[in-house]
Design an enzyme around this catalytic site. Structure first.
Site, PDB file in Angstrom:
ATOM      1  N   HIS A  17       0.840  -1.185   0.000  1.00  0.00           N
ATOM      2  CA  HIS A  17       0.000   0.000   0.000  1.00  0.00           C
ATOM      3  C   HIS A  17       0.879   1.239   0.000  1.00  0.00           C
ATOM      4  O   HIS A  17       1.901   1.288   0.702  1.00  0.00           O
ATOM      5  CB  HIS A  17      -0.909   0.017   1.237  1.00  0.00           C
ATOM      6  CG  HIS A  17      -2.083  -0.892   1.098  1.00  0.00           C
ATOM      7  ND1 HIS A  17      -1.954  -2.211   0.759  1.00  0.00           N
ATOM      8  CD2 HIS A  17      -3.414  -0.669   1.239  1.00  0.00           C
ATOM      9  CE1 HIS A  17      -3.158  -2.763   0.712  1.00  0.00           C
ATOM     10  NE2 HIS A  17      -4.054  -1.849   0.996  1.00  0.00           N
TER      11      HIS A  17
ATOM     12  N   LYS B   9     -13.354   5.605   7.133  1.00  0.00           N
ATOM     13  CA  LYS B   9     -13.685   6.655   6.165  1.00  0.00           C
ATOM     14  C   LYS B   9     -15.201   6.767   6.005  1.00  0.00           C
ATOM     15  O   LYS B   9     -15.751   7.858   5.826  1.00  0.00           O
ATOM     16  CB  LYS B   9     -13.034   6.328   4.823  1.00  0.00           C
ATOM     17  CG  LYS B   9     -13.354   7.290   3.683  1.00  0.00           C
ATOM     18  CD  LYS B   9     -12.507   6.943   2.466  1.00  0.00           C
ATOM     19  CE  LYS B   9     -12.911   7.785   1.270  1.00  0.00           C
ATOM     20  NZ  LYS B   9     -14.083   7.252   0.581  1.00  0.00           N
TER      21      LYS B   9
END
Length: 919
Positions: free
Chosen positions: A141, A578
């Protein structure tokens, strides 16, 4: 500052390095490194030395001067982190020296000592040990802003600090180490911080394997040895059978979710590189072992069984007489020579070459040869040599086999659905029309019918489009593993964006088309583990019903039983945060695990969890032991997989001592959780659950009101370096999954990264204040009493409060307001920033009510000290970054825009180094 002054300051720093009473303190070491950095800066760029030392303030600096200032600050933050890792390791060593290994939290000795004291039966220990499986999974990532060449220099600096602390050196030798430190810092100064190009997936593969070569190949066998030592010490009359419970996984080269650069060709290369890394390690270890075991058969006659194994090995080698002649009278050396030659031949095959002589068909054969050697030495009376020299090599091969790490495959449901639709069209004629709607019962019925249909031989339908063939080819690659790679080369297939049982069944169907079933008709059981990933709040809430439906299907049940008796489920921390905010995300994750664990128990197929954690708090990056302790009772049961992403990998595994402790802490925390499954009384748990549900609901509502504001995206893009972060070449994967320009499509990593850069850090606290306020409005003083009791008694709630406190320490509203000044629309700026400011003050006040402290994070003095050491400098860089953003966005001249861009990216690097995390 003159060069003479710098030298005098260094002399003063060196004068305090007295190790006669133990290692020098972290402050002393930091002082030395600071003076060395100052000396390097003074030599190369004397004009910025006063800025670094705080003697002058930077004003209206030329771009080239500003870039050097950012570089100096960034290097200092990096050096501070190295010092802190070294100091933490030194503190653990001091505790062990003074109080014993069992006094060090996070060690196996600590956990087993407590178990023995509580009278936990040995049979209970053995049963839980037998099913313990811990698998950290390294991912690529894009959250690592440091280049590998920089990481290598950090590693050398760390090792030199360890050497500097040794009491055996003379003053002359100590000065020599100081000189080497200065050289490494100077090389760091002259090494470019920024990648000039985005890394390829191949480079990311090399980055991931770098940590195995540096620390992990040696560290994992040592981990097993520590566990063995703890068991023997506290259960001396018992004989426990140790298994390789700790192994690594990887997504690098197998994760194609939103990354068009990961292809089947790339995945195949990743598998080969993984295999070659382990084989090169074994080649060297066997060579060293062969040199060490120069045991004469006259001094130590080998057992007859070993003699028979040696004769077979010499006969199979094709050069038995030559090997015996080169090592006359040394049977162990002869045997290991044969093993070493077979490892070299196996490595050559993976490198595309073929050499004369036999090679290993499987890692099991090498393990067997090492076990034969170990047993022979033990039977002959050399138990010490067997345990200290041979067993660590065997442990390594058992852990890493011919694959180093298990490579997971990952793709999202959008891509899989597209492939399945192409498959439907290939099986039907144009007259049949289009495939049923994906959400329809007809679509699921078609998938179930195809899964039940016996299939022998190659497909009889039309060819698939190239993109669909590529996706199906991913499953075919997994089918070929036993022919080309180690049988454990693959981990599982992770299905991102799982929304329904049909999504998961579609993966089973593609596995069937790739012949990944153990029976000839391809209807009984799938040989590839299919792991659904539930990421958003909505997905987490739907997960229990989806898994109940799946576990009711014979195909899924048979497959799970064949793959080890458990069904794996992955849960996502980043997207749920999120989507729902920090408090709601943590509660929904806990609820989902609790419900899923019960569903697995009801179905007779235990569910194990794969935790998709990131580095920052808002992506699940809480301290390891605390995070595991906060998991619901019964949700771990000895099994844990967890992603290790970006900067977390280098922080945990770049240095040998740190890596050893991090692995032991992860393993011991899982084992301790398994030993103490039922920690809370049911009545108390129910009361806390009710309170958490209320807190989460109100918090989620406040957070949703914020992120759904129509002007938020406008504010976020203007008041943060969101778009500019994408110019940092820190990962091969795009920032957006499908290239769209909406908030919902933005990946969680840049979402967190940008909010941290502008010092709003809303991802770690927004909505918490409103949640607590709403709860107290209804329950008044009785509610506050309950929250204080939860803070004292609930691992989960205490962790949430603690991580919110730490995040609030990074927030600076004055600086955040300067970023808000980049928003040109006054109404947008005042509305959004007003919401943030009000929620911040509410969160701060309510957290203090619960903790009873006068200051936020007062109970974390080490964290506060670490942060305060950095904030003064970070704040300066933040203010420079605001001006750089303004100038970069306003510039129309390409030359000046490029100059602003370079410094802007350096400022992003510098701030992330100071805060200790990116995304």
């Amino acid at each position: 500052m003159t060069e003479l002054q710098a030298e005098r300051r260094l002399e003063q720093a060196l004068s305090v390095v007295d190790v006669s009473d133990g290692a020098p303190s972290g402050e002393r070491i930091a002082a030395i490194l600071y003076q060395l950095l100052l000396e390097v800066v003074q030599r190369h760029h004397p004009e910025i030395a006063p800025v670094l030392s705080g003697e002058t303030v930077l004003q209206n600096a030329a771009p080239e001067v500003l870039s050097r200032v950012f570089q100096a600050h960034g290097i200092w933050f990096q050096l501070l982190s190295i010092v802190e890792q070294d100091a933490a390791m030194g503190e653990r060593r001091r505790t062990e020296r003074e109080l014993g290994e069992q006094a060090v939290p996070g060690t196996f000795a600590n956990v087993i000592a407590k178990a023995a004291k509580l009278g936990v039966p040995a049979a209970d220990i053995a049963e839980k040990l037998g099913r313990t499986r811990v698998r950290p999974v390294i991912t690529a990532h894009p959250t690592e802003a440091k280049r590998v060449t920089v990481l290598e220099k950090h590693r050398r600096i760390y090792r030199l600090l360890v050497e500097l602390e040794q009491p055996r050196w003379t003053g002359r030798e100590r000065s020599g180490i100081i000189d080497q430190l200065r050289d490494e810092i100077e090389l760091l100064w002259m090494t470019g911080e920024l990648r000039l190009e985005k890394p390829s997936v191949e480079q990311e593969i090399a980055w991931g394997l770098h940590f195995f070569h540096e620390t992990l190949f040696e560290g994992v066998p040592e981990l097993l040895k520590k566990f063995d030592r703890a068991l023997k010490r506290f259960y001396p009359s018992e004989n426990f059978a140790l298994t390789q419970f700790f192994q690594f996984g990887s997504w690098i080269g197998g994760d194609r979710d939103g990354n068009p650069f990961v292809t089947n060709k790339v995945t195949r290369r990743a598998l080969r590189e993984n295999a070659k890394a382990s084989l090169r390690f074994y080649e060297q270890r066997l060579f060293n072992l062969m040199k060490s075991l120069s045991i004469s058969e006259r001094a130590l006659p080998p057992p007859s069984g070993f003699r028979e194994a040696l004769n077979r090995a010499l006969s199979d080698s094709g050069d038995g007489a030559g090997i015996a002649l080169r090592n006359p009278g040394e049977p162990y050396r002869q045997f290991l020579y044969c093993a070493h030659a077979k490892v070299k031949a196996t490595l050559a095959l993976y490198e595309g070459e073929r050499t004369p002589g036999p090679h290993y068909i499987s890692a099991d054969d090498l393990i067997s040869d090492l076990a034969v050697t170990e047993q022979a030495l033990a039977e002959s009376g050399s138990v010490g040599l067997a345990q200290d020299l041979v067993r660590p090599v065997r442990f390594a091969v058992e852990a890493f086999r011919f694959r180093t790490q298990r490579l997971d495959l990952r793709e999202n449901t959008t891509k899989l659905t597209s492939t399945l639709q192409a498959l439907w069209r290939a099986m039907h004629t144009e007259a049949d029309g289009e495939p049923p709607a994906v959400e329809s019962d007809e679509w699921k019925a078609w998938i179930l019918a195809e899964l039940a249909r016996p299939r022998i031989g190659p497909p009889v339908y039309r060819a698939l489009p190239p993109e669909a063939e590529e996706t199906l080819g991913m499953f075919k690659l997994a089918r070929d593993r036993d022919e080309e790679f180690d049988r454990e080369a693959f981990g599982s297939f992770v299905l991102s964006m799982t929304r329904s049982a049909a999504d998961v069944l579609g993966a089973y169907l593609l596995a069937k088309e790739a012949d990944l079933y153990h029976d000839a008709t391809r209807v009984e059981a799938c040989t590839l583990s299919i792991t659904p990933l539930f990421e958003t709040i909505t997905d987490l809430r739907a997960a229990p019903q989806i898994m109940r439906e799946l576990l009711s299907l014979p195909l899924v049940r048979r497959s799970a039983r064949m793959q080890g008796g458990v069904q794996e489920v992955m849960i996502g921390y980043s997207d749920s945060n999120k989507d729902g905010g920090f408090l709601s995300s943590n509660w929904e994750l806990a609820k989902a695990q609790d419900k899923l664990a019960k569903i697995g128990a009801e179905a007779g197929i235990p569910i194990s969890f794969f935790h998709g954690r990131g580095g920052s708090v808002s992506r699940g990056g809480a301290p390891t032991a605390q995070a595991i302790a906060a998991q619901p009772a019964g949700s771990i049961q000895g099994r844990l997989r967890v992603t290790e992403q970006g900067e977390v990998v280098s922080f945990k595994y770049a240095n040998r001592g740190t890596a050893a402790f991090q692995m032991e802490m992860l393993g011991s925390s899982v084992f301790e959780h398994t030993l103490t499954l039922e920690r809370a009384a049911p009545a108390l748990r129910a009361e806390f659950e009710e309170a958490m549900e209320a807190l989460s609901g109100a918090s989620h509502a406040a957070y949703a009101n914020f992120i759904n504001h129509p002007d938020l995206l406008t504010y976020f893009q203007s008041a943060s370096p969101l778009d500019e972060i994408s110019m940092l070449n820190i990962g091969s994967r795009p920032a957006r999954r499908f290239g769209a320009r909406t908030l919902s499509d933005l990946r969680a990593i840049p979402w967190v990264f940008a909010w941290a850069q502008n010092r709003h850090v809303i991802t770690g606290w927004y909505g918490v204040g409103s949640g607590i306020a709403s709860f107290l409005d209804v329950r008044k003083e009785r509610g506050l009493t309950l929250l204080k009791r939860m803070f004292a008694e609930s691992d989960l709630f205490r962790m949430i409060v603690g991580e919110v406190e730490k995040t609030l320490g990074m927030v600076d509203l004055d600086i955040a307001r300067e970023y808000a000044g980049l928003v040109y629309d006054d109404d947008v700026r005042e509305t959004i920033f007003g919401m943030i400011e009000a929620e911040y003050r509410l969160t701060r006040a309510n957290i203090l009510k619960i903790t009873g402290e006068e200051e936020i994070a007062q109970r974390f003095p080490a964290y506060r000290s670490r942060l305060e050491t950095r904030l003064k400098t970070i704040n300066k860089v933040n203010r420079e970054q605001v001006e750089l953003l303004r100038n970069f966005r306003a510039s129309t001249n390409e030359l000046s825009k490029e100059a602003f861009k370079s410094n802007l990216l350096l400022s992003i690097n510098c701030i992330s180094s100071g805060l200790g995390a990116t995304g």
